[in-house]
Design a protein around this motif. Structure first.
Motif, PDB file in Angstrom:
ATOM      1  N   ALA A 159       0.833  -1.211   0.000  1.00  0.00           N
ATOM      2  CA  ALA A 159       0.000   0.000   0.000  1.00  0.00           C
ATOM      3  C   ALA A 159       0.860   1.250   0.000  1.00  0.00           C
ATOM      4  CB  ALA A 159      -0.927  -0.011   1.218  1.00  0.00           C
ATOM      5  N   ALA A 160       1.913   1.271   0.804  1.00  0.00           N
ATOM      6  CA  ALA A 160       2.793   2.443   0.853  1.00  0.00           C
ATOM      7  C   ALA A 160       3.465   2.669  -0.491  1.00  0.00           C
ATOM      8  CB  ALA A 160       3.831   2.263   1.960  1.00  0.00           C
ATOM      9  N   ALA A 161       3.873   1.593  -1.154  1.00  0.00           N
ATOM     10  CA  ALA A 161       4.507   1.727  -2.465  1.00  0.00           C
ATOM     11  C   ALA A 161       3.537   2.298  -3.492  1.00  0.00           C
ATOM     12  CB  ALA A 161       5.038   0.367  -2.923  1.00  0.00           C
ATOM     13  N   ARG A 162       2.285   1.846  -3.413  1.00  0.00           N
ATOM     14  CA  ARG A 162       1.283   2.384  -4.344  1.00  0.00           C
ATOM     15  C   ARG A 162       1.077   3.870  -4.110  1.00  0.00           C
ATOM     16  NH1 ARG A 162      -3.820  -1.663  -4.903  1.00  0.00           N
ATOM     17  NH2 ARG A 162      -4.289  -0.144  -6.536  1.00  0.00           N
ATOM     18  N   LEU A 163       0.983   4.273  -2.856  1.00  0.00           N
ATOM     19  CA  LEU A 163       0.769   5.680  -2.540  1.00  0.00           C
ATOM     20  C   LEU A 163       1.975   6.522  -2.940  1.00  0.00           C
ATOM     21  CD1 LEU A 163      -1.013   5.426   0.925  1.00  0.00           C
ATOM     22  CD2 LEU A 163      -2.045   6.022  -1.275  1.00  0.00           C
ATOM     23  N   ALA A 164       3.172   5.960  -2.847  1.00  0.00           N
ATOM     24  CA  ALA A 164       4.368   6.705  -3.231  1.00  0.00           C
ATOM     25  C   ALA A 164       4.377   7.005  -4.727  1.00  0.00           C
ATOM     26  CB  ALA A 164       5.613   5.922  -2.834  1.00  0.00           C
ATOM     27  N   ARG A 165       3.744   6.138  -5.518  1.00  0.00           N
ATOM     28  CA  ARG A 165       3.691   6.355  -6.972  1.00  0.00           C
ATOM     29  C   ARG A 165       2.467   7.149  -7.410  1.00  0.00           C
ATOM     30  NH1 ARG A 165       4.801   0.750  -6.619  1.00  0.00           N
ATOM     31  NH2 ARG A 165       2.634   0.292  -7.229  1.00  0.00           N
ATOM     32  N   TRP A 166       1.543   7.380  -6.516  1.00  0.00           N
ATOM     33  CA  TRP A 166       0.257   8.000  -6.853  1.00  0.00           C
ATOM     34  C   TRP A 166       0.437   9.478  -7.180  1.00  0.00           C
ATOM     35  CZ3 TRP A 166      -3.503  10.091  -2.774  1.00  0.00           C
ATOM     36  CH2 TRP A 166      -4.729  10.423  -3.351  1.00  0.00           C
ATOM     37  N   ASP A 167      -0.342   9.966  -8.161  1.00  0.00           N
ATOM     38  CA  ASP A 167      -0.240  11.364  -8.581  1.00  0.00           C
ATOM     39  C   ASP A 167      -1.150  12.307  -7.803  1.00  0.00           C
ATOM     40  OD1 ASP A 167      -2.710  10.622  -9.552  1.00  0.00           O
ATOM     41  OD2 ASP A 167      -2.205  10.886 -11.680  1.00  0.00           O
ATOM     42  N   GLY A 168      -1.970  11.782  -6.876  1.00  0.00           N
ATOM     43  CA  GLY A 168      -2.853  12.632  -6.077  1.00  0.00           C
ATOM     44  C   GLY A 168      -4.214  12.873  -6.688  1.00  0.00           C
ATOM     45  N   LEU A 169      -4.501  12.257  -7.839  1.00  0.00           N
ATOM     46  CA  LEU A 169      -5.817  12.430  -8.457  1.00  0.00           C
ATOM     47  C   LEU A 169      -6.833  11.526  -7.760  1.00  0.00           C
ATOM     48  CD1 LEU A 169      -5.019  12.594 -12.278  1.00  0.00           C
ATOM     49  CD2 LEU A 169      -5.895  14.440 -10.836  1.00  0.00           C
ATOM     50  N   MET A 170      -7.940  12.130  -7.306  1.00  0.00           N
ATOM     51  CA  MET A 170      -8.989  11.370  -6.612  1.00  0.00           C
ATOM     52  C   MET A 170      -9.944  10.794  -7.651  1.00  0.00           C
ATOM     53  SD  MET A 170      -8.171  11.796  -3.381  1.00  0.00           S
ATOM     54  CE  MET A 170      -9.635  11.502  -2.395  1.00  0.00           C
ATOM     55  N   ALA A 171      -9.416   9.915  -8.500  1.00  0.00           N
ATOM     56  CA  ALA A 171     -10.188   9.356  -9.604  1.00  0.00           C
ATOM     57  C   ALA A 171     -11.069   8.211  -9.103  1.00  0.00           C
ATOM     58  CB  ALA A 171      -9.248   8.853 -10.692  1.00  0.00           C
ATOM     59  N   PRO A 172     -12.300   8.111  -9.591  1.00  0.00           N
ATOM     60  CA  PRO A 172     -13.208   7.073  -9.071  1.00  0.00           C
ATOM     61  C   PRO A 172     -12.746   5.663  -9.366  1.00  0.00           C
ATOM     62  CG  PRO A 172     -14.173   8.200 -10.973  1.00  0.00           C
ATOM     63  CD  PRO A 172     -12.958   8.973 -10.589  1.00  0.00           C
ATOM     64  N   GLY A 173     -11.960   5.452 -10.430  1.00  0.00           N
ATOM     65  CA  GLY A 173     -11.530   4.109 -10.780  1.00  0.00           C
ATOM     66  C   GLY A 173     -10.245   3.665 -10.124  1.00  0.00           C
ATOM     67  N   ALA A 174      -9.658   4.507  -9.261  1.00  0.00           N
ATOM     68  CA  ALA A 174      -8.378   4.193  -8.626  1.00  0.00           C
ATOM     69  C   ALA A 174      -8.584   3.703  -7.203  1.00  0.00           C
ATOM     70  CB  ALA A 174      -7.470   5.424  -8.642  1.00  0.00           C
ATOM     71  N   ALA A 175      -7.630   2.920  -6.714  1.00  0.00           N
ATOM     72  CA  ALA A 175      -7.672   2.452  -5.331  1.00  0.00           C
ATOM     73  C   ALA A 175      -6.916   3.385  -4.391  1.00  0.00           C
ATOM     74  CB  ALA A 175      -7.074   1.048  -5.246  1.00  0.00           C
ATOM     75  N   GLU A 176      -5.915   4.096  -4.902  1.00  0.00           N
ATOM     76  CA  GLU A 176      -5.060   4.918  -4.046  1.00  0.00           C
ATOM     77  C   GLU A 176      -5.835   5.968  -3.255  1.00  0.00           C
ATOM     78  OE1 GLU A 176      -2.505   3.105  -7.164  1.00  0.00           O
ATOM     79  OE2 GLU A 176      -4.436   4.150  -7.127  1.00  0.00           O
ATOM     80  N   PRO A 177      -6.827   6.660  -3.835  1.00  0.00           N
ATOM     81  CA  PRO A 177      -7.581   7.615  -3.018  1.00  0.00           C
ATOM     82  C   PRO A 177      -8.255   6.956  -1.820  1.00  0.00           C
ATOM     83  CG  PRO A 177      -8.034   7.960  -5.346  1.00  0.00           C
ATOM     84  CD  PRO A 177      -7.265   6.691  -5.242  1.00  0.00           C
ATOM     85  N   LEU A 178      -8.768   5.749  -2.013  1.00  0.00           N
ATOM     86  CA  LEU A 178      -9.441   5.046  -0.924  1.00  0.00           C
ATOM     87  C   LEU A 178      -8.441   4.673   0.169  1.00  0.00           C
ATOM     88  CD1 LEU A 178     -11.961   3.722   0.235  1.00  0.00           C
ATOM     89  CD2 LEU A 178     -11.504   1.728  -1.209  1.00  0.00           C
ATOM     90  N   ILE A 179      -7.276   4.196  -0.211  1.00  0.00           N
ATOM     91  CA  ILE A 179      -6.258   3.836   0.788  1.00  0.00           C
ATOM     92  C   ILE A 179      -5.815   5.081   1.551  1.00  0.00           C
ATOM     93  CG2 ILE A 179      -3.945   2.892   1.114  1.00  0.00           C
ATOM     94  CD1 ILE A 179      -4.421   1.251  -1.477  1.00  0.00           C
TER      95      ILE A 179
END
Length: 769
Positions: A556-576
């Motif tokens: 999860a931390a690795a995914r968040l480190a690569r995330w661009d910050g977009l709260m897109a509905p199809g992404a998991a990173e905003p939820l995490i």
């Protein structure tokens, strides 16, 4: 015998089917007549109502009187029940329909005296505005008198009937908006409650000051009991955007104005789109069903939009009863008698509830709602919007009919509440900003906490003069941007507020405007659609400075480190990210705040950042925040697994972050809520321009989108008639109508409507009778 029983059985089935069909046909007749001719008493000349494919009307009338009449008629056709609910809420009469469950709301509203204040407004308005209110009420009543079909289905569910409409019923809508958008006194109560557990310095951590370099628009037990008694809907969830650029920064060479005011979601929504044409005037935008006013929109020469300012125009005063006479209280000039009035609240299926409302020189005694013991200190509420000098309806009426900046500014001299950031543009190329309201000047203090009422040291000594209110036109940068952020610099000579909305949305809008020096309606639309979280970009570098405890946390931390910050509905990173931030706040604050945590709880990224950087003592005695970060991430991932499954690859922000539009009636009826409540997967978050505000205290659905753009509007003053609009979820308040939720999908997809020549939903002629 078998044949006889079979015949009886089939006969019963046929009767049930026929009865259900007849009931359905009858209820279907509650939908509005949209073509043909209706003769109505009270109309002076014929008026024409044409509707487009989404049920949006254009009203053509020979006079302002007939336009207001026709609007009242059309509102009643489409929104009668929600109008009725609005006036009953404002009058403290919900319990007549819903029984004892709504008594707390009725007691609060009666204590504040919303309807009394609305009724008192009428006499202070001009003959023109009073005439419009009278004509609107006549239009509503003409619908009630001439309708031939069924009432909206909610009336039969409640076994209720509508009463005749009165002008005060229209004016109470403004008082409800005052209550919802200026609810600072709820914040005062919460801060007083927190001070029973925290030191003043610790309270300062929970309410950090506004950042110095952030953008501005212009250069006790009794407390617990009272807080618990307040019904929902008191106090703002601040999230609205508006901005305007001048012709030098637009492709058309004329100003461009955008607005998306954010309110709580419901079905039906708060707004109703309409265009009104009379000789010499065209108005288009959103109306508020129950009122004759165009609230946000444009005429043929100007356009305007609103966001809430958040200024402090409410104060709680602690009053001391006279020890010698409990019917009196202490003032700087000696003891004074409470003013009192008796109210009776009718309760369905129950005994009437008697209510004694007391008031002091500051205002109504709200502490009586918590049933204080006799002889204790009491709390009285002083507000700007319960006073006799509130002529806001006059300002709204004149504002919509202004032809230039001078007339617009002059109209707003009558504006009292709620204070709004209003952006302006006109066809001559001028742009402006103004924040009109009655804003108190205090003898001492800033009203951030309840103040002593007996000394006079914190009394209001006057109001900020109109010419000294924040306002400007044609700024050197060629634009104004407001997003509930601070609107004045520190050297502004008057106090407006201590707590401002975080600057993330204002910063993001400004950066997007900078990226496109010459704006177009399409560019404005892309800004309204933006879902980048600056809060995530700011916080994640601090949150990711941990050693994950296991493989799931490391992934999860690795995914968040690569995330661009977009709260897109199809992404998991905003939820995490949101789930982690929610659990982190619980770890940092819950024990320290105790029972008050559930009321304080929201994402509050500025507080989290402050603790992680400057106040690590909140992370525990060791001052090491690493354990708090790691353990809260583990708990967040565990919660997400329980809600959405063990495979994090299948998690989606939109699945958790549905925009929910519940009916206040049907959602309470088993099975019917499933039919009539509306929901759709969306992106965005609390701090994004395309906002989707969550209620973190709702453990059942903490990530659901409850509050966001109730309207989107874009106006190019080169062609005001081509302005773009969108409301949600639909025009109609009747769940049987095709327009109950037909705008939900285009709203989610950031589509827009225009007022054009489409008359596919019919042409109705209203004739004088």
């Amino acid at each position: 015998m078998r044949r006889t029983l079979a015949r009886v059985f089939y006969a019963v089935i046929l009767l049930l089917v026929a009865g259900a069909g007849s009931a359905a046909l009858f209820l279907h007749s509650s939908l509005p007549q949209t073509d043909g001719t209706i003769a109505l008493p009270g109309l002076e000349k014929s008026a024409r109502v044409s509707r487009d494919a989404h049920g949006i009307p254009t009203i053509a009338a020979a006079s302002e009187h007939d336009a207001a009449f026709a609007l009242g008629f059309v509102h009643a056709q489409d929104r009668l029940f929600s109008m009725d609910m609005m006036r009953r809420y404002g009058a403290g009469r919900l319990s007549e329909w819903f029984g004892a469950r709504t008594l707390p709301i009725d007691r609060t509203v009666r204590t504040l005296g919303l309807y009394r204040a609305a009724a008192a407004q009428y006499a202070g308005l001009s003959p023109e505005v009073r005439g419009a209110l009278d004509a609107y009420a006549a239009g509503v009543n003409a619908f009630l008198a001439t309708r031939t079909g069924a009432l909206p289905p909610e009336y039969y569910l409640l076994d209720a009937r509508p009463e005749p409409w009165k002008p005060a019923d229209s004016l109470v809508w403004g008082k409800i908006m005052d209550l919802q958008l200026t609810g600072n006194f709820r914040g005062e109560l919460l801060r007083a409650r927190l001070l029973t557990r925290l030191s003043p310095d610790e309270l300062g951590v929970l309410y950090p000051p506004y950042e110095k370099d952030a953008p501005v628009v212009l250069g006790a037990r009794e407390v617990d009991a009272l807080y618990a008694m307040l019904p929902p809907g008191i106090g703002p969830e601040a999230a609205s955007n508006d901005w305007v650029v001048d012709g030098a920064h637009s492709q058309s060479g004329k100003p461009l104005l955008a607005n998306d005011p954010h309110l709580d979601f419901s079905a039906p929504g708060v707004w109703y789109l309409a265009r009104i044409r009379t000789p010499g005037l065209t108005l288009a935008g959103v109306t508020a069903p129950g009122t004759p006013f165009l609230i946000i929109g444009h005429n043929d020469r100007i356009a305007w939009g609103f966001t809430t300012t958040g200024s402090d125009v409410e104060d709680l005063f602690v009053e001391k009863p006279d020890p010698a006479d409990p019917a009196r209280y202490l003032t700087p000039d000696g003891a004074r008698a409470f003013t009192t009035r008796e109210e009776t609240i009718r309760v369905r299926d129950g005994a009437d509830a008697a209510l004694t409302v007391r008031a002091t020189r500051h205002g109504p005694v709200v502490s009586d709602l918590a049933n204080y013991s006799a002889g204790g200190d009491i709390l009285a509420l002083q507000t700007t919007w319960l006073g006799a000098d509130d002529r806001t309806p006059q300002a709204i009426w004149e504002m919509a009919r202004a032809r230039d900046w001078g007339e617009f500014r002059a109209a707003l001299k009558s504006y009292a509440a709620p204070q709004q950031n209003i952006v302006y543009a006109d066809v001559d190329g001028r742009i402006g900003f103004i924040a009109p309201a009655l804003v108190p000047i205090r003898a001492g203090g800033d009203g951030w906490l309840p103040s002593p009422g007996w000394s006079g040291d914190h009394d209001w000594t006057g109001m900020i003069p109109f010419d000294a209110l924040p306002m400007a036109s044609d700024p050197p940068r060629g634009r104004f941007v407001t997003a509930n952020n601070k609107i004045v610099a520190d050297d502004y000579p008057y106090f407006l507020a201590r707590d401002w909305e975080l600057p993330y949305r204002a910063e993001r809008i400004a950066s997007l405007l900078d990226a496109t020096p010459r704006q177009s309606p399409d560019a404005m639309a892309s800004i309204q659609a933006d879902e980048l979280s600056l809060a995530a970009r700011s916080l994640l570098p601090l949150m990711l400075a941990i050693k994950p405890k296991g493989d799931d946390a490391a992934t999860a931390a690795a995914r968040l480190a690569r995330w661009d910050g977009l709260m897109a509905p199809g992404a998991a990173e905003p939820l995490i990210f949101i789930a982690w931030l929610r659990e982190l706040n619980r770890t940092l604050l819950a024990d320290k705040l105790g029972p008050a945590f559930s009321f304080y709880s929201s994402l509050r990224p500025n507080v989290t950042r402050l603790i992680l950087t400057e106040h690590k003592e909140w992370c525990g005695a060791s001052g090491d925040c690493g354990d708090a970060l790691a353990s809260s991430l583990d708990r967040a991932l565990g919660e997400l697994k329980s809600r959405y499954g063990a495979d994090s690859a299948q998690w989606r922000w939109g699945r958790a972050h549905e925009a929910s539009f519940a009916s206040p009636v049907w959602s309470q009826v088993p099975l019917f809520g499933r039919w009539f409540d509306l929901a759709i997967a969306v992106g965005g978050g609390d701090d994004t321009v395309n906002a989707g505000v969550m209620f973190m205290g709702d453990d059942a659905a903490p990530f659901a989108d409850r509050h966001g753009p109730s309207l989107r509007m874009i106006v190019d003053l080169a062609a005001p008639g081509d302005a773009r609009f969108m409301i949600t979820p639909g025009q109609s308040g009747n769940p049987l109508s095709p327009h109950w939720g037909d705008l939900l999908l285009p709203w989610r997809n950031l589509s827009y409507l225009t007022f054009d020549a489409d008359e596919s939903d019919g042409i109705l002629t209203l004739d004088p009778k």
